[in-house]
Design an enzyme around this catalytic site. Structure first.
Site, PDB file in Angstrom:
ATOM      1  N   ARG A   1       0.155  -3.859  -7.225  1.00 46.50           N
ATOM      2  CA  ARG A   1      -1.061  -4.524  -6.741  1.00 46.50           C
ATOM      3  C   ARG A   1      -2.280  -3.836  -7.326  1.00 46.50           C
ATOM      4  O   ARG A   1      -2.306  -2.611  -7.481  1.00 46.50           O
ATOM      5  CB  ARG A   1      -1.118  -4.450  -5.210  1.00 46.50           C
ATOM      6  CG  ARG A   1      -2.253  -5.249  -4.568  1.00 46.50           C
ATOM      7  CD  ARG A   1      -1.998  -6.732  -4.683  1.00 46.50           C
ATOM      8  NE  ARG A   1      -2.975  -7.521  -3.943  1.00 46.50           N
ATOM      9  CZ  ARG A   1      -4.124  -7.962  -4.436  1.00 46.50           C
ATOM     10  NH1 ARG A   1      -4.486  -7.636  -5.665  1.00 46.50           N
ATOM     11  NH2 ARG A   1      -4.926  -8.709  -3.710  1.00 46.50           N
TER      12      ARG A   1
ATOM     13  N   CYS B   1       0.934  -6.098 -17.527  1.00 48.38           N
ATOM     14  CA  CYS B   1       1.540  -6.867 -16.441  1.00 48.38           C
ATOM     15  C   CYS B   1       2.790  -6.145 -15.936  1.00 48.38           C
ATOM     16  O   CYS B   1       3.684  -5.835 -16.723  1.00 48.38           O
ATOM     17  CB  CYS B   1       1.910  -8.268 -16.908  1.00 48.38           C
ATOM     18  SG  CYS B   1       2.807  -9.222 -15.643  1.00 48.38           S
TER      19      CYS B   1
ATOM     20  N   CYS C   1       5.307 -13.919 -11.429  1.00 47.22           N
ATOM     21  CA  CYS C   1       4.043 -13.321 -10.985  1.00 47.22           C
ATOM     22  C   CYS C   1       4.146 -12.762  -9.567  1.00 47.22           C
ATOM     23  O   CYS C   1       4.550 -13.466  -8.646  1.00 47.22           O
ATOM     24  CB  CYS C   1       2.925 -14.363 -11.057  1.00 47.22           C
ATOM     25  SG  CYS C   1       1.320 -13.741 -10.526  1.00 47.22           S
TER      26      CYS C   1
ATOM     27  N   CYS D   1      -0.499  -9.439  -8.589  1.00 46.78           N
ATOM     28  CA  CYS D   1      -1.202  -8.157  -8.635  1.00 46.78           C
ATOM     29  C   CYS D   1      -2.635  -8.315  -9.120  1.00 46.78           C
ATOM     30  O   CYS D   1      -3.466  -7.457  -8.872  1.00 46.78           O
ATOM     31  CB  CYS D   1      -0.436  -7.160  -9.495  1.00 46.78           C
ATOM     32  SG  CYS D   1      -0.538  -7.468 -11.279  1.00 46.78           S
TER      33      CYS D   1
ATOM     34  N   THR E   1      -7.383   1.271   3.926  1.00 51.47           N
ATOM     35  CA  THR E   1      -7.017   0.410   5.052  1.00 51.47           C
ATOM     36  C   THR E   1      -7.925   0.614   6.250  1.00 51.47           C
ATOM     37  O   THR E   1      -8.322  -0.357   6.919  1.00 51.47           O
ATOM     38  CB  THR E   1      -5.550   0.663   5.452  1.00 51.47           C
ATOM     39  OG1 THR E   1      -4.701   0.391   4.334  1.00 51.47           O
ATOM     40  CG2 THR E   1      -5.135  -0.218   6.610  1.00 51.47           C
TER      41      THR E   1
ATOM     42  N   SER F   1       0.857  -1.183   0.000  1.00 48.38           N
ATOM     43  CA  SER F   1       0.000   0.000   0.000  1.00 48.38           C
ATOM     44  C   SER F   1       0.887   1.225   0.000  1.00 48.38           C
ATOM     45  O   SER F   1       2.075   1.143   0.295  1.00 48.38           O
ATOM     46  CB  SER F   1      -0.886   0.031   1.244  1.00 48.38           C
ATOM     47  OG  SER F   1      -1.669   1.221   1.293  1.00 48.38           O
TER      48      SER F   1
ATOM     49  N   CYS G   1      -3.997  -9.072 -14.764  1.00 45.61           N
ATOM     50  CA  CYS G   1      -4.388  -9.877 -15.930  1.00 45.61           C
ATOM     51  C   CYS G   1      -5.819 -10.372 -15.800  1.00 45.61           C
ATOM     52  O   CYS G   1      -6.578 -10.400 -16.771  1.00 45.61           O
ATOM     53  CB  CYS G   1      -3.418 -11.048 -16.106  1.00 45.61           C
ATOM     54  SG  CYS G   1      -3.250 -12.115 -14.654  1.00 45.61           S
TER      55      CYS G   1
END
Length: 559
Positions: A311, A505, A528, A531, A347, A58, A534
């Site tokens: 992310r 990506c 990978c 995130c 959050t 974050s 895709c």
């Protein structure tokens, strides 16, 4: 798998899938209530990352409202995970070579970051995990929840976690472990944005029937260790405009200055809204360009990048929140989508919804119930400050989607003010009408974008940055990125949209290799970083992100 070992099971009062802020807050709150009531109730948190915090990323500017409620003494604790208070709040409109400060604009008070804290959400979660364990919560990191268990009436009964040792062909290998069924009276899903099990629940229980499609952004971030002479402790700088504006896309950047164990750090990042139209747009490359802007590079020169990650972020707002409860469980945190987009914060809402779900589950268990619907939880959310946080900003994302950030804000800020002051706006509630995948347009309508080559000092190539995520996946396991129809991928994703997967990506997972009859869609699943972009942006929804073995993926140190 006929000869596979029989799967064992464990029973709990509450099972929580996901060791992020929502899941850990739910676990702590449930145990607090149980201990206060003198009840020996069991709760388990399952986390696919190798440790709590390993998959957490974050910005982070934390509104401490929920943390103050959950652990009121945290500010006085010597081991508190976040210490830097916001001192300076800046909003800038960027052009290619200059900027205009717009922090003077009459934003509603909700847009102020004063009273908030800057730091690492990964470290906050590590701290919350330790607090949960002190209360008696069982925390199982390194265990991926790969399957939902239902009872004979169709209610959620638990999950399967810890399946290991399946080989590349999908068969049990020599180290095969069938995993365990973790069964609970209630199961809370805190998987974060675009959770793989949450998607299944939304289909099975038709949870999205009364909500708009969820909207997302891709957030890319680096942490830099910087010299004291360029460090401004407590500075929060948000930007919009350049470099994405004008490319049939939208987004904004951030710089957050904070200390961790006395060391000076700057978090620098960029969020690209995933409803962009241009298939040649590359969010990672836009982020690398962004760092070269004079208002950004001045805080990085002489520093050293120490971490990178990316992310997906929910951004649909109140219109896109699905039905929260279903027989046997509930969605909490970003599994449901409680991010306040204009504030660039979620959050606090994730933590509060976890706490409210825990309270509903506790009351139900004490009353002798199980596997029914926690009806009081959605009602509690709508009566809480979470709803008050999200309600005034409801039209900002639809307006940004239609008009872009600048014009959208000019229309949306007065609407926010009215909703803050009198409880309603001059606009009706606007809606999202299509998914981010449906926003992409054919490549024939655009020209390729030429991005500058990274200089290796301020900007970096994708694979070098991926090495800073500490990502690992076992080599001999099935590819967890499932392409439903490879022929469709060639005919549409490549031939119509010019292969945007290689650009959206942020980790170099996808590439088209070869040519002509030898053209092949290559999936480098070992890269990978989970995130989920895709799964969100593929124009045909032809890629399904599923969980790899537990412990795989990134191992973020301080994101």
């Amino acid at each position: 798998m006929a000869d596979a070992p029989e799967r064992e099971s464990m029973e709990f009062d509450l099972v929580i899938v996901g060791g992020g802020p929502a899941g850990l807050s739910a676990a702590i709150r449930f145990k607090q209530l149980a201990n206060e009531a003198g009840q020996d109730l069991s709760v388990v948190v399952i986390e696919k990352g190798g440790e709590i915090g390993a998959h957490i990323l974050s910005g982070l500017v934390l509104d401490p409202k929920a943390l103050d409620e959950l652990l009121p003494d945290w500010r006085t604790r010597a081991d508190r995970p976040i210490t830097t208070e916001v001192k300076t709040d800046s909003y800038k409109l960027l052009g290619e070579n200059g900027s205009a400060e717009v922090g003077w604009a009459p934003f509603p008070p909700l847009m102020s970051n004063h009273g908030c804290f800057i730091g690492s959400l990964a470290n906050v979660c590590r701290w919350l995990g330790a607090e949960a364990e002190k209360l008696g919560v069982e925390v199982f990191p390194g265990f991926a929840a790969s399957e939902i268990v239902y009872d004979d009436k169709g209610a959620v009964r638990g999950i399967v976690a810890g399946v290991m040792g399946i080989d590349r062909e999908g068969k049990p290998g020599p180290d095969y472990q069938p995993g365990m069924e973790l069964l609970g009276k209630y199961v809370l899903f805190a998987e974060g944005a675009r959770g793989s099990l949450t998607k299944q629940l939304q289909v099975k229980f038709d949870l999205c029937k009364d909500s708009d499609p969820q909207k997302f952004g891709i957030g890319l971030k680096e942490v830099w260790s910087v010299p004291e002479e360029i460090f401004q402790e407590g500075l929060v700088q948000h930007t919009f405009g350049w470099p994405v504006m004008g490319k049939n896309g939208d987004g904004g950047g951030f710089l957050y200055h904070f200390r961790d164990n006395g060391e000076a750090f700057v978090s620098v990042g960029y969020v690209v809204h995933l409803n962009y139209k241009n298939p040649y747009l590359a969010p990672y490359s836009e982020f690398q360009r962004y760092k070269h802007h004079p208002d950004v590079i001045r805080y990085l020169k002489g520093g050293k990048r120490v971490a990178y990650g990316a992310r997906a972020i929910t951004s649909g707002g109140i219109q896109s929140i699905p039905q929260l409860s279903f027989p046997g469980g509930a969605l909490i945190g970003c599994s449901a989508g409680f991010v306040n987009l204009p504030r660039i914060k979620g959050t606090h809402n994730a933590m509060k919804t976890g706490m409210l779900a825990a309270e509903a589950a506790f009351d139900a268990v004490i009353a002798g119930r199980q596997s029914d619907e926690l009806d009081s939880y959605p009602d509690a959310v709508r009566s809480s400050w979470v709803w008050k946080d999200l309600s005034p900003v409801r039209n900002m994302k639809p307006l940004m989607s239609k008009f872009g950030t600048l014009v959208g804000a000019m229309i949306g800020v007065p609407d926010m003010w009215m909703r803050v002051l009198v409880g309603f706006g001059f606009l009706p509630t606007l809606h999202h009408t299509k998914t981010d995948a449906a926003s992409l347009k054919p490549a024939k309508d655009f020209k390729p974008i030429e991005y500058p080559k990274p200089d290796g000092v301020i900007s970096f190539d994708k694979l070098t940055n991926v090495s800073f995520t500490n990502t690992y996946h076992g080599e001999d396991q099935p590819v967890h990125l499932i392409v439903a129809d490879m022929a469709l991928q060639k005919a549409s994703e490549h031939d119509v949209y010019a292969g945007p997967s290689a650009r959206y990506c942020p980790a170099g997972v996808y590439e088209w290799v070869g040519s002509g009859a030898d053209l092949k869609f290559q999936i480098n699943a070992q890269n990978c970083i989970h995130c989920k972009t895709c799964d969100i942006k593929d124009p045909n929804q032809n890629i399904n992100w599923t969980v790899p073995e537990g412990g795989g993926g990134p191992a973020y140190p301080n994101m």
